[in-house]
Write an enzyme that holds these catalytic residues in place. Structure first.
Site, short mmCIF file in Angstrom:
data_model
loop_
_atom_site.label_atom_id
_atom_site.label_comp_id
_atom_site.label_asym_id
_atom_site.label_seq_id
_atom_site.Cartn_x
_atom_site.Cartn_y
_atom_site.Cartn_z
N THR A 64 9.88 17.21 -7.07
CA THR A 64 8.49 16.71 -7.15
C THR A 64 7.56 17.93 -7.20
O THR A 64 8.00 19.06 -6.98
CB THR A 64 8.10 15.89 -5.89
N ASP A 114 -4.68 7.83 -2.69
CA ASP A 114 -4.36 9.26 -2.72
C ASP A 114 -5.65 10.03 -2.50
O ASP A 114 -6.75 9.51 -2.74
CB ASP A 114 -3.73 9.63 -4.08
N SER A 128 1.38 10.94 -6.82
CA SER A 128 2.29 12.02 -7.19
C SER A 128 3.69 11.77 -6.65
O SER A 128 3.88 10.99 -5.71
CB SER A 128 1.75 13.34 -6.61
N TYR A 150 5.50 21.91 9.34
CA TYR A 150 6.02 20.75 8.59
C TYR A 150 7.15 20.07 9.37
O TYR A 150 7.19 18.84 9.51
CB TYR A 150 6.50 21.24 7.22
N THR A 197 0.44 5.32 0.27
CA THR A 197 -0.41 6.52 0.36
C THR A 197 0.32 7.67 -0.33
O THR A 197 1.55 7.69 -0.40
CB THR A 197 -0.73 6.90 1.82
N ALA A 230 7.73 20.14 12.55
CA ALA A 230 7.18 19.46 13.74
C ALA A 230 6.53 18.14 13.33
O ALA A 230 6.70 17.11 14.00
CB ALA A 230 6.15 20.37 14.43
N LEU A 268 0.86 -1.19 0.00
CA LEU A 268 0.00 0.00 0.00
C LEU A 268 0.90 1.24 0.00
O LEU A 268 1.83 1.33 0.80
CB LEU A 268 -0.88 0.00 1.27
#
Ligand code: NAP
Length: 256
Positions: free
Chosen positions: A198, A40, A19, A163, A15, A165, A13
């Site tokens: 990305t 997604d 992308s 982010y 997640t 944290a 799997l």
């Protein structure tokens, strides 16, 4: 050199598989023989990933699914769907779903802080918990759960208090899960990318990217496939004695 084929008959799997890094991980797992469930927030992008996967190795069957990892209800439905179709839970799970909502500490709104924690940290918790519960319930003898952290979780980054944290949080989550789940044969590890090309880094201003690249000893941004290579290693039995670890994939950025 031909890629190894280490994941024949494994259900996996991913997640955030619609992308960037999640898509590259899905491609790599499929090229090693795994069946891949691409989950997604956007079912269209998950379907697009499925269309790019190798599927000619023994018994492969891929599936796209919509999920909001920050919702327990959505994650529970996903696991039910997977088990209805494959009659087993995934024995490999890669938590790659993630978001950024950047701002400086002095002006960060509470909503932005909460959303990033909900997706990146709580989402990784919900998916890890649901997969582990399903594996334990069916008496599986092994599993590998891999969570995308970030080098930013270790060193901090301007404008990313939420982010950073969340990514520090997933390392603590992973180390604890590794300790609790080892007796069930389930290994849990983090991969900490540096700056990878990305859609997420497309949002970073060019002058910041130039500055970042100048700090990378290997002198360039990383490619999603280079992160996927490490995830595939952690998914496979080649990493059977590794759990609770965080592996940096940064081109040497912030080493030591
Ligand atoms: P990406 O291209 O934006 O991919 C992330 C995927 O997750 C997107 O398809 C996104 O959908 C999806 N997503 C967002 N919220 C979700 C939710 N609630 N439920 C399910 N899916 C959701 O980002 P990436 O660069 O591949 O990053 C993948 C992971 O690596 C993230 O955890 C990220 O923090 C981490 N990472 C990336 C870098 C980098 O340099 N790229 C560095 C360090 C760590 P939308 O596009 O619709 O939001």
């Amino acid at each position: 050199m031909a890629a190894p084929i280490r994941l024949i008959s494994r259900l996996t799997l991913v997640t955030g598989g619609g992308s960037g890094i999640g898509r590259a991980v899905s491609q790599r797992l499929a090229s090693e023989g795994a069946s891949v469930v691409i989950a997604d927030i956007s079912e269209d992008s998950a379907n697009e990933t499925v269309g790019r996967l190798q599927s000619d190795l023994k018994g492969q069957s891929h599936m796209a699914a919509a999920v909001d990892v920050s919702s327990k209800e959505s994650v529970t439905k996903l696991l039910t769907r997977i088990q209805t179709r494959y009659f087993q839970p995934p024995s490999v799970c890669v938590n790659s779903a993630g978001v950024t909502q950047d701002d400086f500490l002095l002006s960060m709104e509470e909503e932005k802080f909460d959303r990033v924690i909900q997706v990146n940290l709580k989402g990784s918790f919900l998916v890890t918990q649901a997969v582990a519960q399903a594996l334990v319930a069916c008496g599986a003898s092994k599993g590998s759960i891999i969570t995308l952290g970030s080098i930013v979780g270790k060193v901090g980054n301007l404008g990313q208090v939420n982010y950073a944290a969340s990514k520090a949080g997933v390392e603590g989550l992973t180390r604890t899960a590794a300790k609790e789940l080892s007796r069930f044969g389930i290994r849990c590890n983090c991969v900490l990318p540096g700056f990878i090309t990305t859609p997420m880094t497309d949002e970073v201003p060019e002058k910041v990217l130039v500055k970042m690249k100048s700090l990378v000893p290997l002198g360039r941004m990383g490619e999603p496939a280079e992160v996927a290579d490490v995830c595939a290693f952690l998914a496979s039995d080649d990493s059977r004695y590794i759990t609770g670890a965080s592996i940096e994939v940064t081109g040497g950025l912030f080493m030591g």
